[in-house]
Design a protein around this motif. Sequence first.
Motif, PDB file in Angstrom:
ATOM      1  N   UNK A  89      61.896  17.855 -47.166  1.00  0.00           N
ATOM      2  CA  UNK A  89      60.783  18.718 -47.527  1.00  0.00           C
ATOM      3  C   UNK A  89      61.135  19.660 -48.662  1.00  0.00           C
ATOM      4  N   UNK A  90      62.340  20.219 -48.617  1.00  0.00           N
ATOM      5  CA  UNK A  90      62.813  21.078 -49.707  1.00  0.00           C
ATOM      6  C   UNK A  90      62.833  20.306 -51.014  1.00  0.00           C
ATOM      7  N   UNK A  91      63.355  19.082 -50.977  1.00  0.00           N
ATOM      8  CA  UNK A  91      63.485  18.276 -52.194  1.00  0.00           C
ATOM      9  C   UNK A  91      62.124  17.893 -52.763  1.00  0.00           C
ATOM     10  N   UNK A  92      61.205  17.479 -51.892  1.00  0.00           N
ATOM     11  CA  UNK A  92      59.899  17.028 -52.366  1.00  0.00           C
ATOM     12  C   UNK A  92      59.128  18.187 -52.994  1.00  0.00           C
ATOM     13  N   UNK A  93      59.182  19.357 -52.390  1.00  0.00           N
ATOM     14  CA  UNK A  93      58.462  20.498 -52.946  1.00  0.00           C
ATOM     15  C   UNK A  93      59.013  20.892 -54.310  1.00  0.00           C
ATOM     16  N   UNK A 144      56.618  23.042 -43.157  1.00  0.00           N
ATOM     17  CA  UNK A 144      56.792  24.417 -42.713  1.00  0.00           C
ATOM     18  C   UNK A 144      58.196  24.956 -42.923  1.00  0.00           C
ATOM     19  N   UNK A 145      59.204  24.188 -42.519  1.00  0.00           N
ATOM     20  CA  UNK A 145      60.568  24.709 -42.487  1.00  0.00           C
ATOM     21  C   UNK A 145      61.068  25.153 -43.864  1.00  0.00           C
ATOM     22  N   UNK A 146      60.846  24.381 -44.953  1.00  0.00           N
ATOM     23  CA  UNK A 146      61.304  24.868 -46.260  1.00  0.00           C
ATOM     24  C   UNK A 146      60.715  26.205 -46.652  1.00  0.00           C
ATOM     25  N   UNK A 147      59.442  26.425 -46.328  1.00  0.00           N
ATOM     26  CA  UNK A 147      58.824  27.712 -46.643  1.00  0.00           C
ATOM     27  C   UNK A 147      59.435  28.844 -45.823  1.00  0.00           C
TER      28      UNK A 147
END
Length: 351
Positions: free
Chosen positions: A89-93, A279-282
């Motif tokens: 998720x971090x990478x995609x954002x 959610x978690x990356x945010x």
Amino acid sequence: MRRSPTVRRISVAPLVAGLGLALVVSLGCGVGLGAAGIGWGSVLRFLWAGLTGGTVHACDVAAYTIVWEIRLPRVVLGAVVGAGLASVGVAVQAMVRNALADPFVLGISSGAAVGANAVILMGAFAGLGVWALSVSAFGSALAAMALVYAAASSPRGLTPLRLILTGTAMAYGFEAVTTVMVFGAARGEAARSAMMWLLGSLGGATWPQVPLAAVTVAVGWAWLRWRAESLNALAMGDDTSAALGVRPERLRRELFLVTAAVTGTVVAVSGAIGFVGLMVPHVARMLVGADHRRVLAVAPLAGAVLLVWADVLSRLLLAPAELPVGVVTAVVGVPAFLLLMRRGGYAFGGR
């Protein structure tokens, strides 16, 4: 001009230590809690016997099997999947510079669903036995990745907008195929199993699934951590990243391959568990800031803890029946996420 409220950042080292301890406690609780009432003393004794190769009494074999062969691989796999989804998720954002992006925006999970439902509903790849579902889901995820990449590529390269639009369009197409398969199923129980997989479930976790998923997630996370500085540059825009010596098109292609491999692997063993990668990356950025070196140190542990407890709740809320894990992550996570957003003075990218 009104200034945004200041967000106090937390030091990474104590936060990582706290999350690591929370994960250990969560794993223990995940093994000890369940519909079958097994005392904590027995749980610890069975875990010790399993780790040391000890013996158990004949009357305890059933309980030992529940602890060692069902619950423990389930909670370990849940932690691995949660860490993988959060990392990706971090990478995609960062890759698409979009606060609403998550590991499933590329259409890979929807592609995996086509392969999984071919096994569940039609008995495809039956010759592979217990590996049929995972192999089919992973194979169709790779095929979906290839289709999205080919359709999104252009003479200008792999741009964020084309990637998002292509992935979203392909996801709708894959979902339509899956829906047709579900409605055409001859057996109602098969359709229910397919729906359970589409919403995510760790109920089929086994020990053989854990090593491959863990290695894939660990390698993917290590690569992302190694490229964290480049992710910082990419998140500021292609012109800025190019000025800093980062080739945005090449990095985006590499990110696409890494996220596809990790997403395909975790979806193949757990189904399409949503919301964790969004959610978690945010939440990690709220706590430690926008630097990807810090975010990637925190997000995997937070994702692992979240998914372990979501799985525990999925087993307990309607015991002995189970809820899909994706339902729990959404029902519990959405209100908590909205509360954090309102109280944190947070904006995507730390701005």
